[in-house]
Design a protein around this motif. Structure first.
Motif, PDB file in Angstrom:
ATOM      1  N   LYS A 137      -1.010  13.219   2.296  1.00  0.00           N
ATOM      2  CA  LYS A 137       0.324  13.622   1.875  1.00  0.00           C
ATOM      3  C   LYS A 137       1.285  12.634   2.524  1.00  0.00           C
ATOM      4  CE  LYS A 137       3.614  16.420   0.393  1.00  0.00           C
ATOM      5  NZ  LYS A 137       4.404  15.746  -0.587  1.00  0.00           N
ATOM      6  N   ILE A 138       2.023  11.904   1.687  1.00  0.00           N
ATOM      7  CA  ILE A 138       2.960  10.909   2.198  1.00  0.00           C
ATOM      8  C   ILE A 138       4.107  11.627   2.885  1.00  0.00           C
ATOM      9  CG2 ILE A 138       4.463   8.978   1.590  1.00  0.00           C
ATOM     10  CD1 ILE A 138       1.521   8.426   1.054  1.00  0.00           C
ATOM     11  N   ASP A 139       4.436  11.188   4.085  1.00  0.00           N
ATOM     12  CA  ASP A 139       5.514  11.779   4.867  1.00  0.00           C
ATOM     13  C   ASP A 139       6.678  10.796   4.890  1.00  0.00           C
ATOM     14  OD1 ASP A 139       6.922  13.441   6.543  1.00  0.00           O
ATOM     15  OD2 ASP A 139       5.819  12.862   8.345  1.00  0.00           O
ATOM     16  N   HIS A 140       7.766  11.163   4.283  1.00  0.00           N
ATOM     17  CA  HIS A 140       8.939  10.296   4.216  1.00  0.00           C
ATOM     18  C   HIS A 140       9.912  10.702   5.320  1.00  0.00           C
ATOM     19  CE1 HIS A 140       7.547   8.718   0.381  1.00  0.00           C
ATOM     20  NE2 HIS A 140       7.234   9.966   0.081  1.00  0.00           N
ATOM     21  N   ILE A 190      -4.849  12.911 -11.425  1.00  0.00           N
ATOM     22  CA  ILE A 190      -6.038  12.128 -11.750  1.00  0.00           C
ATOM     23  C   ILE A 190      -6.790  11.678 -10.501  1.00  0.00           C
ATOM     24  CG2 ILE A 190      -6.804   9.956 -12.789  1.00  0.00           C
ATOM     25  CD1 ILE A 190      -4.505  10.308 -14.793  1.00  0.00           C
ATOM     26  N   THR A 191      -6.079  11.209  -9.504  1.00  0.00           N
ATOM     27  CA  THR A 191      -6.694  10.639  -8.315  1.00  0.00           C
ATOM     28  C   THR A 191      -6.102  11.304  -7.087  1.00  0.00           C
ATOM     29  OG1 THR A 191      -6.837   8.500  -9.419  1.00  0.00           O
ATOM     30  CG2 THR A 191      -7.122   8.486  -7.052  1.00  0.00           C
ATOM     31  N   SER A 192      -6.922  11.524  -6.094  1.00  0.00           N
ATOM     32  CA  SER A 192      -6.398  11.978  -4.816  1.00  0.00           C
ATOM     33  C   SER A 192      -7.036  11.126  -3.730  1.00  0.00           C
ATOM     34  CB  SER A 192      -6.692  13.464  -4.593  1.00  0.00           C
ATOM     35  OG  SER A 192      -8.077  13.676  -4.527  1.00  0.00           O
ATOM     36  N   PHE A 193      -6.404  11.119  -2.598  1.00  0.00           N
ATOM     37  CA  PHE A 193      -6.896  10.341  -1.467  1.00  0.00           C
ATOM     38  C   PHE A 193      -7.071  11.271  -0.281  1.00  0.00           C
ATOM     39  CE2 PHE A 193      -4.650   7.332  -4.105  1.00  0.00           C
ATOM     40  CZ  PHE A 193      -5.502   6.243  -4.120  1.00  0.00           C
ATOM     41  N   GLU A 248       1.403   9.408  -5.768  1.00  0.00           N
ATOM     42  CA  GLU A 248       1.819  10.776  -5.476  1.00  0.00           C
ATOM     43  C   GLU A 248       2.853  11.266  -6.491  1.00  0.00           C
ATOM     44  OE1 GLU A 248       4.292  11.922  -1.876  1.00  0.00           O
ATOM     45  OE2 GLU A 248       2.310  12.633  -1.287  1.00  0.00           O
ATOM     46  N   TRP A 249       3.796  10.420  -6.839  1.00  0.00           N
ATOM     47  CA  TRP A 249       4.814  10.778  -7.836  1.00  0.00           C
ATOM     48  C   TRP A 249       4.145  11.038  -9.190  1.00  0.00           C
ATOM     49  CZ3 TRP A 249       6.508   9.212 -12.556  1.00  0.00           C
ATOM     50  CH2 TRP A 249       7.739   9.719 -12.985  1.00  0.00           C
ATOM     51  N   GLY A 250       3.226  10.146  -9.583  1.00  0.00           N
ATOM     52  CA  GLY A 250       2.531  10.303 -10.855  1.00  0.00           C
ATOM     53  C   GLY A 250       1.717  11.581 -10.913  1.00  0.00           C
ATOM     54  N   ALA A 253       0.819  -1.223   0.000  1.00  0.00           N
ATOM     55  CA  ALA A 253       0.000   0.000   0.000  1.00  0.00           C
ATOM     56  C   ALA A 253       0.850   1.269   0.000  1.00  0.00           C
ATOM     57  CB  ALA A 253      -0.982  -0.007   1.174  1.00  0.00           C
ATOM     58  N   PRO A 254       1.874   1.394   0.846  1.00  0.00           N
ATOM     59  CA  PRO A 254       2.682   2.618   0.800  1.00  0.00           C
ATOM     60  C   PRO A 254       3.419   2.797  -0.528  1.00  0.00           C
ATOM     61  CG  PRO A 254       3.112   1.409   2.825  1.00  0.00           C
ATOM     62  CD  PRO A 254       2.268   0.531   1.951  1.00  0.00           C
ATOM     63  N   VAL A 255       3.788   1.693  -1.167  1.00  0.00           N
ATOM     64  CA  VAL A 255       4.449   1.772  -2.475  1.00  0.00           C
ATOM     65  C   VAL A 255       3.473   2.323  -3.503  1.00  0.00           C
ATOM     66  CG1 VAL A 255       5.529   0.409  -4.328  1.00  0.00           C
ATOM     67  CG2 VAL A 255       5.989  -0.155  -1.919  1.00  0.00           C
ATOM     68  N   LEU A 256       2.247   1.814  -3.503  1.00  0.00           N
ATOM     69  CA  LEU A 256       1.227   2.296  -4.437  1.00  0.00           C
ATOM     70  C   LEU A 256       0.920   3.770  -4.197  1.00  0.00           C
ATOM     71  CD1 LEU A 256      -1.227  -0.736  -4.384  1.00  0.00           C
ATOM     72  CD2 LEU A 256       0.410  -0.146  -6.174  1.00  0.00           C
ATOM     73  N   LEU A 257       0.815   4.157  -2.935  1.00  0.00           N
ATOM     74  CA  LEU A 257       0.534   5.560  -2.630  1.00  0.00           C
ATOM     75  C   LEU A 257       1.687   6.461  -3.064  1.00  0.00           C
ATOM     76  CD1 LEU A 257      -1.164   5.179   0.857  1.00  0.00           C
ATOM     77  CD2 LEU A 257      -2.250   5.909  -1.279  1.00  0.00           C
ATOM     78  N   ALA A 258       2.914   5.998  -2.851  1.00  0.00           N
ATOM     79  CA  ALA A 258       4.073   6.798  -3.273  1.00  0.00           C
ATOM     80  C   ALA A 258       4.110   6.932  -4.794  1.00  0.00           C
ATOM     81  CB  ALA A 258       5.365   6.177  -2.751  1.00  0.00           C
ATOM     82  N   LEU A 259       3.821   5.852  -5.519  1.00  0.00           N
ATOM     83  CA  LEU A 259       3.776   5.926  -6.981  1.00  0.00           C
ATOM     84  C   LEU A 259       2.653   6.849  -7.446  1.00  0.00           C
ATOM     85  CD1 LEU A 259       4.449   2.222  -7.991  1.00  0.00           C
ATOM     86  CD2 LEU A 259       5.867   4.209  -8.552  1.00  0.00           C
TER      87      LEU A 259
END
Length: 142
Positions: free
Chosen positions: A120-123, A108-111, A97-99, A89-95
């Motif tokens: 907003k993914i926090d790294h 296209i999509t937001s969550f 966000e990058w896209g 799931a975090p990989v998909l969300l990061a991809l």
């Protein structure tokens, strides 16, 4: 080319061995959205039947997906993420966000998070809570 340079052992390469084909992460995306039947996964991803069959078989062999029979006559199966698949799931969300930032204009999509705010993914490092950047990382071989 220097003949002493050999491919670097790497967890990214190992992950891509399982997940790196074009339709694989899209199938995982659909299962993470609650889509489990083959025809619907194929429809939402746009993958052909033979390619999707191959990708799902690879994911099943790698322990990312499990098949569950839902009909005996004719035999029909659903595809569900295992613990390993759910942890993507975090990989998909990061991809995603990058896209949204680099590949799609407009996004296209937001969550939205259940707190009511846009996700907003926090790294950050879980230990020190500082931001993770390329300069803050040092590769270490185990």
């Amino acid at each position: 080319m220097d003949s002493t340079i050999t491919p670097r052992p790497c967890s990214i390469a190992s992950s891509l061995h399982v997940l790196g084909e074009r339709w694989t992460l899209l199938a995982v995306r659909e299962m993470s959205y609650g889509v489990h039947r083959f025809e619907r996964i194929a429809g939402y991803t746009g993958a052909s039947r033979n390619i999707l069959t191959d990708r799902l078989r690879t994911l099943e062999q790698a322990g990312v997906v499990e098949r569950r029979q839902y009909s005996e006559h004719p035999p029909r199966f659903e595809y569900h993420l295992t613990e390993a698949g759910t942890e993507l799931a975090p990989v998909l969300l990061a991809l995603s966000e990058w896209g949204d930032k680099w590949a799609n204009d407009p996004p296209i999509t937001s969550f939205d998070h259940d707190c009511g705010h846009p996700l907003k993914i926090d790294h950050t490092c879980r230990h020190c809570h500082r931001e993770i950047t390329r300069d803050s990382l040092t590769p270490r071989r185990r």
